[in-house]
Write an enzyme that holds these catalytic residues in place. Sequence first.
Site, short mmCIF file in Angstrom:
data_model
loop_
_atom_site.label_atom_id
_atom_site.label_comp_id
_atom_site.label_asym_id
_atom_site.label_seq_id
_atom_site.Cartn_x
_atom_site.Cartn_y
_atom_site.Cartn_z
N VAL A 187 0.81 -1.22 0.00
CA VAL A 187 0.00 0.00 0.00
C VAL A 187 0.84 1.27 0.00
O VAL A 187 0.31 2.36 -0.25
CB VAL A 187 -0.99 0.03 1.19
CG1 VAL A 187 -2.00 -1.09 1.09
CG2 VAL A 187 -0.25 0.00 2.53
N ASN A 190 -6.99 -0.98 6.70
CA ASN A 190 -6.49 -1.64 7.90
C ASN A 190 -4.98 -1.80 7.94
O ASN A 190 -4.39 -1.91 9.03
CB ASN A 190 -7.15 -3.02 8.02
CG ASN A 190 -6.54 -3.86 9.12
OD1 ASN A 190 -6.83 -3.67 10.31
ND2 ASN A 190 -5.67 -4.80 8.74
N SER A 221 -5.65 3.74 16.03
CA SER A 221 -5.17 3.08 17.24
C SER A 221 -5.45 3.98 18.42
O SER A 221 -5.60 5.20 18.26
CB SER A 221 -3.66 2.83 17.12
OG SER A 221 -3.11 2.46 18.37
N TYR A 260 4.57 6.18 14.93
CA TYR A 260 3.33 5.41 14.99
C TYR A 260 2.21 6.26 15.60
O TYR A 260 1.11 6.34 15.04
CB TYR A 260 3.55 4.14 15.80
CG TYR A 260 2.36 3.21 15.82
CD1 TYR A 260 2.06 2.42 14.71
CD2 TYR A 260 1.54 3.11 16.94
CE1 TYR A 260 0.97 1.56 14.71
CE2 TYR A 260 0.45 2.25 16.95
CZ TYR A 260 0.17 1.47 15.84
OH TYR A 260 -0.92 0.63 15.85
N ALA A 261 2.49 6.90 16.73
CA ALA A 261 1.48 7.73 17.38
C ALA A 261 1.08 8.90 16.48
O ALA A 261 -0.10 9.23 16.36
CB ALA A 261 2.00 8.24 18.72
N ALA A 262 2.07 9.51 15.84
CA ALA A 262 1.78 10.63 14.94
C ALA A 262 0.94 10.17 13.76
O ALA A 262 -0.01 10.85 13.34
CB ALA A 262 3.08 11.26 14.46
N LYS A 276 -1.10 7.56 13.56
CA LYS A 276 -2.47 7.19 13.95
C LYS A 276 -3.30 8.42 14.29
O LYS A 276 -4.52 8.45 14.05
CB LYS A 276 -2.43 6.21 15.12
CG LYS A 276 -1.83 4.85 14.74
CD LYS A 276 -2.52 4.20 13.56
CE LYS A 276 -2.01 2.80 13.26
NZ LYS A 276 -2.71 2.17 12.13
N ILE A 311 -4.99 -5.52 21.53
CA ILE A 311 -5.66 -6.61 20.82
C ILE A 311 -4.66 -7.74 20.59
O ILE A 311 -3.49 -7.50 20.30
CB ILE A 311 -6.22 -6.14 19.45
CG1 ILE A 311 -7.09 -4.89 19.62
CG2 ILE A 311 -6.99 -7.26 18.77
CD1 ILE A 311 -8.37 -5.08 20.38
#
Length: 271
Positions: free
Chosen positions: A81, A107, A162, A175-177, A179, A208
Amino acid sequence: MSNAENPAAQPLPTLSRSIEGRAAIVTGAASGMGRATALLFASQGARVVVADLGEDRVSEVVDQIAEAYGADRALGVVTDVSKPEDIKHLVSQTIGWADRLDIVVNNAGVSRPNTTVQEDDEFEEAWAATMAVNVTAQARLVREALPHLLKSDAPRVVNIASTEAIVAQRGLLSYAASKSGVVGLTKSLAVELGYHGVNVNCICPGPIQTGMTAKYDDELKAKYAKARVPLRRYGRAEEVAQMTLNLCLPASSFVTGAIIPVDGGMTIRHT
């Protein structure tokens, strides 16, 4: 007495809770929440395009769907992707196979260690790779799918973010930025595409049980869940998939721009 004053005279429900016959693209569908979503959609009568890296991994999911629900229920498309040409190919293959597109589930995601004190090259590589997959790819897929979604009577986009967009931990800067970017992207798309009748929503999964969390020790995960999650456990991939399905139902026609945590109550817990 009018119908409004007499609840017994209200019309019977007319909104459908079925996605049977609809066509859906699910990215990152070879494992975890994406796989659970693809399997769930297929079980509900949808035609599912399984998009992910690795031909063997994609074929495994397609074969599982075919065995359980029929050979015409799934198409596998190997997709990176982060590559615009792969996204164009994915949508083209979908239309060629199903002749329609009603649902897009963004996803696919990656998580890379990333901090402000990394070496420059390491930081730049992790940041760019994470943003390309987690945010940019979602926008590109919606853009490419839009002409086909506009032909659907119930077009749906669900972006997977997330709880890192709501709370954060050390070591996952990009990752935080990214999401958080998905949350912003969802809101903007919902406003823009709402004029065209396209519903766009976002799910923020918490802890999860997936391949991404499998690397953590089970004892530590149990301890974390008991300390932080009101339901005192990690969630299951299918529990996220069920929420995704709910947002894709024709009956969910007045829900757009929603940011929905599926986290066992983790983000509302203060102590």
